[in-house]
Design a protein around this motif. Structure first.
Motif, mmCIF file in Angstrom:
data_model
loop_
_atom_site.group_PDB
_atom_site.id
_atom_site.type_symbol
_atom_site.label_atom_id
_atom_site.label_comp_id
_atom_site.label_asym_id
_atom_site.label_seq_id
_atom_site.Cartn_x
_atom_site.Cartn_y
_atom_site.Cartn_z
ATOM 1 N N ILE A 1 15.471 -0.848 -15.174
ATOM 2 C CA ILE A 1 14.307 -0.948 -14.438
ATOM 3 C C ILE A 1 13.150 -0.165 -15.099
ATOM 4 C CG2 ILE A 1 13.036 -0.635 -12.065
ATOM 5 C CD1 ILE A 1 15.512 -1.552 -10.761
ATOM 6 N N LYS A 2 13.483 0.924 -15.293
ATOM 7 C CA LYS A 2 12.491 2.014 -15.989
ATOM 8 C C LYS A 2 12.097 1.541 -17.353
ATOM 9 C CE LYS A 2 11.565 6.883 -15.654
ATOM 10 N NZ LYS A 2 11.231 7.382 -17.001
ATOM 11 N N GLU A 3 13.013 0.890 -18.125
ATOM 12 C CA GLU A 3 12.765 0.569 -19.543
ATOM 13 C C GLU A 3 11.937 -0.477 -19.602
ATOM 14 O OE1 GLU A 3 15.988 -1.331 -22.253
ATOM 15 O OE2 GLU A 3 16.611 0.765 -21.537
ATOM 16 N N ASP B 1 0.733 -1.194 0.025
ATOM 17 C CA ASP B 1 -0.038 0.161 -0.198
ATOM 18 C C ASP B 1 0.820 1.577 -0.032
ATOM 19 O OD1 ASP B 1 -2.227 -1.563 0.305
ATOM 20 O OD2 ASP B 1 -2.519 -1.534 2.414
ATOM 21 N N THR B 2 2.067 1.153 0.615
ATOM 22 C CA THR B 2 2.721 2.318 0.856
ATOM 23 C C THR B 2 3.597 2.702 -0.386
ATOM 24 O OG1 THR B 2 4.346 1.125 1.815
ATOM 25 C CG2 THR B 2 2.927 2.337 3.151
ATOM 26 N N LEU B 3 3.716 1.690 -1.402
ATOM 27 C CA LEU B 3 4.469 1.849 -2.711
ATOM 28 C C LEU B 3 3.514 2.206 -3.966
ATOM 29 C CD1 LEU B 3 7.063 -0.833 -2.449
ATOM 30 C CD2 LEU B 3 7.224 1.352 -1.600
ATOM 31 N N THR B 4 4.080 3.150 -4.786
ATOM 32 C CA THR B 4 3.560 3.234 -6.200
ATOM 33 C C THR B 4 3.306 2.086 -6.980
ATOM 34 O OG1 THR B 4 5.266 3.776 -7.383
ATOM 35 C CG2 THR B 4 4.093 5.869 -6.288
ATOM 36 N N ALA B 5 2.499 1.991 -8.057
ATOM 37 C CA ALA B 5 2.381 0.776 -8.783
ATOM 38 C C ALA B 5 3.890 0.507 -9.400
ATOM 39 C CB ALA B 5 1.398 1.043 -9.980
ATOM 40 N N PHE B 6 4.230 1.601 -9.815
ATOM 41 C CA PHE B 6 5.825 1.660 -10.351
ATOM 42 C C PHE B 6 6.901 0.772 -9.470
ATOM 43 C CE2 PHE B 6 10.142 2.550 -11.184
ATOM 44 C CZ PHE B 6 10.239 2.651 -12.507
ATOM 45 N N ASP B 7 6.782 1.329 -8.011
ATOM 46 C CA ASP B 7 7.742 0.785 -6.934
ATOM 47 C C ASP B 7 7.256 -0.778 -6.721
ATOM 48 O OD1 ASP B 7 9.305 2.905 -7.173
ATOM 49 O OD2 ASP B 7 8.227 3.954 -5.719
ATOM 50 N N ILE C 1 6.157 -2.697 -8.778
ATOM 51 C CA ILE C 1 6.711 -3.658 -9.751
ATOM 52 C C ILE C 1 8.277 -3.631 -9.992
ATOM 53 C CG2 ILE C 1 6.736 -3.957 -12.183
ATOM 54 C CD1 ILE C 1 3.984 -2.315 -12.551
ATOM 55 N N ALA C 2 8.666 -2.487 -9.480
ATOM 56 C CA ALA C 2 10.227 -2.584 -9.474
ATOM 57 C C ALA C 2 11.001 -3.314 -8.508
ATOM 58 C CB ALA C 2 10.712 -1.000 -9.214
ATOM 59 N N LEU C 3 10.292 -3.565 -7.448
ATOM 60 C CA LEU C 3 10.686 -4.135 -6.050
ATOM 61 C C LEU C 3 11.826 -5.339 -6.260
ATOM 62 C CD1 LEU C 3 10.568 -3.061 -3.017
ATOM 63 C CD2 LEU C 3 8.677 -4.879 -2.688
ATOM 64 N N ALA D 1 2.182 -7.505 -13.944
ATOM 65 C CA ALA D 1 3.462 -6.711 -14.256
ATOM 66 C C ALA D 1 4.467 -7.257 -13.323
ATOM 67 C CB ALA D 1 3.172 -5.562 -14.359
ATOM 68 N N ARG D 2 4.073 -7.381 -11.925
ATOM 69 C CA ARG D 2 5.041 -7.568 -10.898
ATOM 70 C C ARG D 2 5.484 -9.166 -11.182
ATOM 71 N NH1 ARG D 2 2.735 -7.836 -4.954
ATOM 72 N NH2 ARG D 2 1.457 -9.133 -6.117
ATOM 73 N N ALA D 3 4.729 -9.963 -11.282
ATOM 74 C CA ALA D 3 4.959 -11.193 -11.618
ATOM 75 C C ALA D 3 5.882 -11.547 -12.694
ATOM 76 C CB ALA D 3 3.761 -11.853 -11.514
ATOM 77 N N ILE D 4 5.577 -11.001 -13.672
ATOM 78 C CA ILE D 4 6.290 -11.363 -14.838
ATOM 79 C C ILE D 4 7.592 -10.379 -15.111
ATOM 80 C CG2 ILE D 4 5.442 -9.326 -16.365
ATOM 81 C CD1 ILE D 4 5.481 -12.914 -17.590
ATOM 82 N N ILE D 5 7.722 -9.417 -14.488
ATOM 83 C CA ILE D 5 9.023 -8.557 -14.729
ATOM 84 C C ILE D 5 10.344 -9.019 -14.602
ATOM 85 C CG2 ILE D 5 9.347 -7.462 -12.152
ATOM 86 C CD1 ILE D 5 8.965 -5.383 -15.734
#
Ligand code: ADP
Ligand code: ADP
Length: 234
Positions: free
Chosen positions: A120-122, A98-104, A106-108, A155-159
């Motif tokens: 990561i951004k790419e 909850d405390t992280l954006t969608a981007f973050d 996925i980035a974790l 997205a988080r699962a596939i990244i």
């Protein structure tokens, strides 16, 4: 080739006076890149099966191999790395931080792997484009619809390019439009990234997106469907 193999998988709960055979001798193989659904009524053993495959739970008997690795032989310290490198997870209740954006969110996993920021951004932009979530990357989970949250979870699962994505009732908390969007997204990831997906569901519409459907009842496989007449990928 073979991605996942289960041999004589058994899981009992309880004790001698009250024994539940949640899994009662399941043997299955799943090929690389396959999109498979496990269907069955409530209590049939679906979640137990998924948890035994994902190493969240330990079977009472039998063995599971993923990418040739026998998961019951992994040491405690190796399990977390194994999950992080080989598996992606999608849960019914999204499980985003909850405390992280969608981007973050996925980035974790990429940050843990010490992937450089530019890279990561790419990667995230590419997968977000595919899943139609580019415009929500800077938002927090509470600002997203259920469907958007689940596509962020996909997205988080596939990244990290896992060999296998395990999804437990991924459409269970979604309305029918969001379910369709999510399933189209999973299908796209399966086809373009060649990632195998194993999804547990009691919903026939959800299962219809899988090429192979395995039906379980009372902890046993009792039926199997393989769609399409094309050659199985090998
Ligand atoms: P499904 O996911 O298909 O609903 P589950 O795998 O959750 O089925 O459960 C299979 C059977 O095992 C059910 O009878 C359930 O009550 C039992 N069960 C699952 N988890 C436990 C547990 N931790 N302790 C005792 N019984 C359990
Ligand atoms: P689902 O149908 O989505 O698997 P359940 O409500 O059957 O959901 O079970 C959720 C979780 O609760 C299971 O994965 C299991 O760990 C636990 N559970 C299920 N049945 C029992 C039980 N009889 N005793 C203890 N824990 C259980």
């Amino acid at each position: 080739s073979e991605l996942l193999k289960m041999e004589h998988l058994v899981k009992y709960y309880g004790n001698k006076t009250s024994l539940t055979k949640a899994l009662n001798d399941i043997s299955l193989t799943v090929e690389q890149g396959e999109f498979t659904a496990i269907m069955g009524a409530s209590g049939s053993g679906k979640t137990t099966l998924l948890n035994c495959i994902s190493t969240i739970d330990r079977p009472t008997g039998g063995k599971v191999w993923i990418d040739g690795v026998c998961t019951s032989e992994l040491k405690k310290g190796e399990l977390a790395d194994f999950r992080r490198n080989r598996l992606g997870f999608i849960f019914q209740e999204f499980n985003l931080l909850d405390t992280l954006t969608a981007f973050d969110n996925i980035a974790l996993a990429l940050q843990i792997q010490k992937c450089p920021h530019d890279k990561i951004k790419e990667k995230i932009e590419a997968v977000a484009q595919k899943l139609g979530i580019r415009e929500v990357l800077e938002k927090y989970p509470y600002q997203l619809s259920g469907g958007q949250k689940q596509r962020v979870a996909a997205a988080r699962a596939i990244i990290t390019h896992p060999s296998l994505i395990l999804a437990d009732e991924p459409t269970g908390a979604l309305d029918s439009k969001s379910s369709k969007d999510l399933l189209e997204s999973l299908k796209l990831l399966n086809e373009t990234e060649h990632t195998a997906i194993l999804m547990v569901t009691h919903d026939a519409y959800t299962a219809s997106y899988a090429r192979r459907v395995i039906f379980i009842k009372d902890g046993k496989v009792f039926h199997e469907l393989l769609k399409g007449t094309e050659e199985r990928r090998s």
